[in-house]
Scaffold this active site. Structure first.
Site, mmCIF file in Angstrom:
data_model
loop_
_atom_site.group_PDB
_atom_site.id
_atom_site.type_symbol
_atom_site.label_atom_id
_atom_site.label_comp_id
_atom_site.label_asym_id
_atom_site.label_seq_id
_atom_site.Cartn_x
_atom_site.Cartn_y
_atom_site.Cartn_z
ATOM 1 N N GLN A 69 -5.069 -4.492 2.316
ATOM 2 C CA GLN A 69 -4.492 -5.344 1.857
ATOM 3 C C GLN A 69 -3.545 -6.328 2.738
ATOM 4 O OE1 GLN A 69 -2.210 -1.690 0.219
ATOM 5 N NE2 GLN A 69 -0.668 -3.079 0.177
ATOM 6 N N ARG B 142 10.287 -3.773 4.545
ATOM 7 C CA ARG B 142 10.174 -5.091 5.151
ATOM 8 C C ARG B 142 11.732 -5.526 5.502
ATOM 9 N NH1 ARG B 142 4.908 -5.995 2.595
ATOM 10 N NH2 ARG B 142 3.332 -6.214 4.321
ATOM 11 N N HIS C 290 11.816 4.367 -2.591
ATOM 12 C CA HIS C 290 10.811 5.324 -2.789
ATOM 13 C C HIS C 290 11.408 6.541 -3.386
ATOM 14 C CE1 HIS C 290 9.101 2.983 0.549
ATOM 15 N NE2 HIS C 290 7.997 2.721 -0.163
ATOM 16 N N GLN D 111 1.393 -6.392 -8.869
ATOM 17 C CA GLN D 111 0.769 -5.016 -8.499
ATOM 18 C C GLN D 111 0.807 -4.366 -9.760
ATOM 19 O OE1 GLN D 111 0.850 -3.201 -4.636
ATOM 20 N NE2 GLN D 111 2.501 -1.730 -5.791
HETATM 21 O O1 PAF Z 1 3.295 -1.005 -2.979
HETATM 22 C C1 PAF Z 1 2.777 -0.358 -1.732
HETATM 23 O O2 PAF Z 1 3.354 0.191 -1.184
HETATM 24 C C2 PAF Z 1 1.287 -0.456 -1.501
HETATM 25 O O3 PAF Z 1 0.756 -1.731 -2.030
HETATM 26 C C3 PAF Z 1 0.503 0.603 -2.300
HETATM 27 C C4 PAF Z 1 0.526 0.791 -3.869
HETATM 28 C C5 PAF Z 1 1.054 1.943 -1.634
HETATM 29 C C6 PAF Z 1 -0.907 0.613 -1.962
HETATM 30 O O4 PAF Z 1 -1.330 0.427 -0.420
#
Ligand code: PAF
Length: 282
Positions: A61, A187, A37, A153
């Site tokens: 999700q 995770r 991140h 994604q």
């Molecule tokens: O990649 C993630 O952490 C999630 O899928 C996101 C983009 C924050 C959406 O909840």
């Protein structure tokens, strides 16, 4: 660093920055922040004056029986990390802020979402596109940064952003890896020490396939077999290993004639780990 909780606070902050003509970037996260991140935040910082990190574990999700309840929530550490990274604001809404009682509106991308995670986690992509739409509407960023580790994604969000005419630049930053190649993921915390060691086979398998492809092995199934063997030998349980077109995500079978994306999910213990790599015929 500002901590914003409600939609009203987020909107007020955005309005203020827009009035000041500041470029705003958004790094959407579900918290449990790590250096992966951090690399997205650094990328956002290079492209804007005000970096917003959203922290929200998005219930829509996660499928039934998935790890929504167990998902690591590490608020104090996340706050300290964002502070250290020089983030302007954390936006941490509550579930009720994004999904008020009776919420019945979904945003769904129906092409790129079909295979891969869309196939193996029904409803997952719709949950992601819906929450990211809400985050975009609240923050109104000029730039949003996502990680290449979640390749599908990223592709889906880029398509959705184009289709819904949002003036937001979608940036996809490279996967951040541990020194032994394991892709950083919240995770990874689920792994025991032995599983953590064994999981290095994922990237070893992907890089072996990339090398084989460059050296002349262009058969899609043979490349998948290289990755599968490494993972299974290490004790991992592949859920899928797929070869797809890098832009359209169309499945590629037979002989590869151009760049391709190999992506996979494998379980080590209870940890469901994703990774991917681009390969090119030599
Ligand atoms: O990649 C993630 O952490 C999630 O899928 C996101 C983009 C924050 C959406 O909840």
């Amino acid at each position: 660093m500002r901590i914003l909780r409600t939609l009203r606070e987020m909107h007020a902050q955005t309005r203020h920055w827009k009035a000041e003509r500041e470029v705003i970037s958004l790094v959407p996260t579900m918290g449990a922040l790590h250096a992966g991140h951090g690399s997205l935040m650094a990328e956002a910082d290079r492209r804007s004056q005000q970096v917003v990190v959203s922290i929200f574990v998005n219930p829509t999700q996660f499928g039934p029986g998935e790890d929504y309840d167990a998902y690591p929530r590490t608020w104090e550490a996340d706050k300290a990390y964002c502070e250290e990274m020089g983030v302007a604001a954390i936006w941490a809404p509550r579930v009720v802020d994004l999904y008020p009682d009776g919420a019945a509106t979904w945003v769904e991308e129906t092409a790129l979402s079909q295979g891969l995670e869309g196939e193996h986690r029904p409803g997952h992509m719709r949950g992601v596109t819906t929450v990211v739409s809400k985050l975009f509407n609240a923050v109104l960023p000029d730039v949003a940064v996502f990680g290449q580790k979640d390749a599908q994604q990223a592709a889906v969000i880029r398509r959705m952003t184009r289709d819904l005419c949002w003036p937001i630049e979608i940036v996809v930053a490279p996967t951040h890896r541990e020194p032994d190649g394991l892709a950083m993921s919240s995770r990874n915390q689920y792994l025991s020490a032995d599983e953590r060691q064994a999981a290095t086979a994922i990237y070893a398998g992907l890089t072996a396939a990339r090398a084989a492809c460059a050296a002349g092995e262009h058969d899609s199934a043979a490349l998948v077999a290289i990755v599968r063997t490494r993972i299974v030998t290490s004790g991992g349980r592949p859920e899928y290993i797929a070869v797809n077109h890098p832009d359209t995500l169309a499945p590629l079978t037979g002989t590869l004639t151009g760049r391709a994306l190999i992506s996979l999910v494998a379980y080590y213990g209870k940890a469901r780990l994703l990774d991917n790599i681009f390969v090119s015929p030599g």
